[in-house]
Design a protein around this motif. Structure first.
Motif, PDB file in Angstrom:
ATOM      1  N   ILE A  72       0.836  -1.205   0.000  1.00  0.00           N
ATOM      2  CA  ILE A  72       0.000   0.000   0.000  1.00  0.00           C
ATOM      3  C   ILE A  72       0.870   1.254   0.000  1.00  0.00           C
ATOM      4  CG2 ILE A  72      -1.713   1.301   1.333  1.00  0.00           C
ATOM      5  CD1 ILE A  72      -2.827  -1.524   2.154  1.00  0.00           C
ATOM      6  N   SER A  73       1.959   1.207   0.732  1.00  0.00           N
ATOM      7  CA  SER A  73       2.902   2.327   0.744  1.00  0.00           C
ATOM      8  C   SER A  73       3.507   2.539  -0.649  1.00  0.00           C
ATOM      9  CB  SER A  73       4.006   2.063   1.768  1.00  0.00           C
ATOM     10  OG  SER A  73       4.974   3.059   1.722  1.00  0.00           O
ATOM     11  N   ALA A  74       3.799   1.441  -1.352  1.00  0.00           N
ATOM     12  CA  ALA A  74       4.360   1.541  -2.707  1.00  0.00           C
ATOM     13  C   ALA A  74       3.368   2.189  -3.667  1.00  0.00           C
ATOM     14  CB  ALA A  74       4.765   0.157  -3.214  1.00  0.00           C
ATOM     15  N   ILE A  75       2.096   1.845  -3.540  1.00  0.00           N
ATOM     16  CA  ILE A  75       1.070   2.472  -4.387  1.00  0.00           C
ATOM     17  C   ILE A  75       1.020   3.973  -4.105  1.00  0.00           C
ATOM     18  CG2 ILE A  75      -1.444   2.704  -4.667  1.00  0.00           C
ATOM     19  CD1 ILE A  75      -0.508   0.474  -6.310  1.00  0.00           C
ATOM     20  N   ASN A  76       1.086   4.348  -2.840  1.00  0.00           N
ATOM     21  CA  ASN A  76       1.093   5.773  -2.489  1.00  0.00           C
ATOM     22  C   ASN A  76       2.296   6.489  -3.078  1.00  0.00           C
ATOM     23  OD1 ASN A  76      -1.299   6.371  -0.959  1.00  0.00           O
ATOM     24  ND2 ASN A  76      -0.502   5.006   0.612  1.00  0.00           N
ATOM     25  N   THR A  77       3.436   5.834  -3.103  1.00  0.00           N
ATOM     26  CA  THR A  77       4.637   6.414  -3.699  1.00  0.00           C
ATOM     27  C   THR A  77       4.420   6.659  -5.188  1.00  0.00           C
ATOM     28  OG1 THR A  77       6.053   5.331  -2.070  1.00  0.00           O
ATOM     29  CG2 THR A  77       7.104   6.061  -4.113  1.00  0.00           C
ATOM     30  N   ILE A  78       3.795   5.710  -5.863  1.00  0.00           N
ATOM     31  CA  ILE A  78       3.504   5.861  -7.291  1.00  0.00           C
ATOM     32  C   ILE A  78       2.567   7.048  -7.514  1.00  0.00           C
ATOM     33  CG2 ILE A  78       2.330   4.794  -9.265  1.00  0.00           C
ATOM     34  CD1 ILE A  78       3.377   2.068  -8.089  1.00  0.00           C
ATOM     35  N   ILE A  79       1.505   7.115  -6.717  1.00  0.00           N
ATOM     36  CA  ILE A  79       0.516   8.200  -6.854  1.00  0.00           C
ATOM     37  C   ILE A  79       1.179   9.565  -6.643  1.00  0.00           C
ATOM     38  CG2 ILE A  79      -1.539   9.212  -5.784  1.00  0.00           C
ATOM     39  CD1 ILE A  79      -2.530   6.766  -6.838  1.00  0.00           C
ATOM     40  N   ASN A  80       2.067   9.643  -5.675  1.00  0.00           N
ATOM     41  CA  ASN A  80       2.678  10.925  -5.316  1.00  0.00           C
ATOM     42  C   ASN A  80       3.910  11.278  -6.142  1.00  0.00           C
ATOM     43  OD1 ASN A  80       0.778  11.552  -3.263  1.00  0.00           O
ATOM     44  ND2 ASN A  80       1.791  10.071  -1.921  1.00  0.00           N
ATOM     45  N   ASN A  81       4.324  10.404  -7.054  1.00  0.00           N
ATOM     46  CA  ASN A  81       5.477  10.666  -7.901  1.00  0.00           C
ATOM     47  C   ASN A  81       5.062  11.613  -9.029  1.00  0.00           C
ATOM     48  OD1 ASN A  81       7.466  10.549  -9.942  1.00  0.00           O
ATOM     49  ND2 ASN A  81       8.124   8.532  -9.224  1.00  0.00           N
ATOM     50  N   LYS A  82       5.736  12.725  -9.124  1.00  0.00           N
ATOM     51  CA  LYS A  82       5.390  13.737 -10.136  1.00  0.00           C
ATOM     52  C   LYS A  82       5.591  13.236 -11.562  1.00  0.00           C
ATOM     53  CE  LYS A  82       6.322  17.494  -7.014  1.00  0.00           C
ATOM     54  NZ  LYS A  82       7.387  17.822  -6.135  1.00  0.00           N
ATOM     55  N   ASN A  83       6.415  12.198 -11.759  1.00  0.00           N
ATOM     56  CA  ASN A  83       6.654  11.657 -13.095  1.00  0.00           C
ATOM     57  C   ASN A  83       5.616  10.626 -13.518  1.00  0.00           C
ATOM     58  OD1 ASN A  83       8.998  13.186 -13.447  1.00  0.00           O
ATOM     59  ND2 ASN A  83      10.196  11.696 -12.299  1.00  0.00           N
ATOM     60  N   THR A  84       4.755  10.224 -12.590  1.00  0.00           N
ATOM     61  CA  THR A  84       3.725   9.244 -12.898  1.00  0.00           C
ATOM     62  C   THR A  84       2.450   9.967 -13.283  1.00  0.00           C
ATOM     63  OG1 THR A  84       4.684   7.727 -11.286  1.00  0.00           O
ATOM     64  CG2 THR A  84       2.461   7.256 -12.018  1.00  0.00           C
ATOM     65  N   CYS A  85       1.931   9.640 -14.434  1.00  0.00           N
ATOM     66  CA  CYS A  85       0.763  10.353 -14.962  1.00  0.00           C
ATOM     67  C   CYS A  85      -0.513   9.526 -14.899  1.00  0.00           C
ATOM     68  CB  CYS A  85       1.023  10.771 -16.403  1.00  0.00           C
ATOM     69  SG  CYS A  85       2.431  11.865 -16.567  1.00  0.00           S
ATOM     70  N   ILE A  86      -0.569   8.507 -14.052  1.00  0.00           N
ATOM     71  CA  ILE A  86      -1.789   7.715 -13.976  1.00  0.00           C
ATOM     72  C   ILE A  86      -2.475   7.959 -12.638  1.00  0.00           C
ATOM     73  CG2 ILE A  86      -1.118   5.910 -15.600  1.00  0.00           C
ATOM     74  CD1 ILE A  86      -0.327   4.188 -13.206  1.00  0.00           C
ATOM     75  N   PRO A  87      -3.752   8.306 -12.690  1.00  0.00           N
ATOM     76  CA  PRO A  87      -4.469   8.594 -11.456  1.00  0.00           C
ATOM     77  C   PRO A  87      -4.901   7.340 -10.695  1.00  0.00           C
ATOM     78  CG  PRO A  87      -5.920   8.890 -13.325  1.00  0.00           C
ATOM     79  CD  PRO A  87      -4.555   8.573 -13.875  1.00  0.00           C
ATOM     80  N   ASN A  88      -5.021   6.203 -11.398  1.00  0.00           N
ATOM     81  CA  ASN A  88      -5.541   4.979 -10.788  1.00  0.00           C
ATOM     82  C   ASN A  88      -4.638   3.784 -11.074  1.00  0.00           C
ATOM     83  OD1 ASN A  88      -8.253   6.514 -12.098  1.00  0.00           O
ATOM     84  ND2 ASN A  88      -8.222   6.160  -9.903  1.00  0.00           N
ATOM     85  N   PRO A  89      -3.464   3.723 -10.432  1.00  0.00           N
ATOM     86  CA  PRO A  89      -2.567   2.603 -10.703  1.00  0.00           C
ATOM     87  C   PRO A  89      -3.161   1.273 -10.251  1.00  0.00           C
ATOM     88  CG  PRO A  89      -1.746   3.890  -8.871  1.00  0.00           C
ATOM     89  CD  PRO A  89      -2.923   4.625  -9.423  1.00  0.00           C
ATOM     90  N   VAL A  90      -2.816   0.244 -10.994  1.00  0.00           N
ATOM     91  CA  VAL A  90      -3.265  -1.111 -10.704  1.00  0.00           C
ATOM     92  C   VAL A  90      -2.144  -1.860 -10.000  1.00  0.00           C
ATOM     93  CG1 VAL A  90      -3.908  -3.307 -11.781  1.00  0.00           C
ATOM     94  CG2 VAL A  90      -4.853  -1.175 -12.636  1.00  0.00           C
TER      95      VAL A  90
END
Length: 154
Positions: free
Chosen positions: A109-127
């Protein structure tokens, strides 16, 4: 395989051939966890995600209870997907839970939050796909981050 979350109106499609490839890649690293990037595309209405491919990391650290991948060395593969037809993009992550169930850990869950909060990631709903397996069982758990909550596809 077609899965849906009725409550939020999202669906997901993934071919059995891809899922078997992921499972076999994971089992090849037993007893350690293994994983990679998920690639795919969304339907025109953004309600259905088609997961079509994976990119396996070149650099990673793994143990029986953790997996951490790097993006180093896979830039060319991402570029090839982005420029293809249909244009495929990064949609999330997958990893295994050897001798365990496909339930997200606190670290997941922490890893998903890291993805969401990464400015280089442009996906709002990671799987997130977690593959739990043992010598006698295999179970695929698909999850999506939607409006600040993790939902499981059924």
């Amino acid at each position: 395989m077609i899965l849906r979350i009725e409550k939020i109106g999202l669906s997901l499609k993934a071919e059995d051939e891809l899922l078997n490839k992921l499972l076999e890649s994971g089992k090849a690293h037993y007893p350690k966890e293994f994983g990679g990037f998920l690639m795919g595309y969304y339907s025109e209405d953004n309600q259905c995600l088609h997961i079509t491919d994976t990119i396996l990391p070149k650099k990673y650290q793994a143990s029986k209870y953790s997996f951490e991948r790097s993006t180093k060395g896979v830039e060319k593969e991402f570029t090839e997907f982005y420029s293809g037809n249909p244009r495929k993009v990064y949609v999330g992550e997958w990893h295994t839970h050897p001798d365990s169930s496909p339930i997200p850990s606190t670290t997941d869950i922490s890893a998903i939050n890291t993805i969401i909060n990464n400015k280089n990631t442009c996906i709002p709903n990671p799987v997130l796909l977690i593959i739990g397996y043992s010598q006698t069982t295999e179970d695929f758990g698909f999850y999506v981050w939607f409006e600040n909550k993790l939902y499981k596809y059924d």
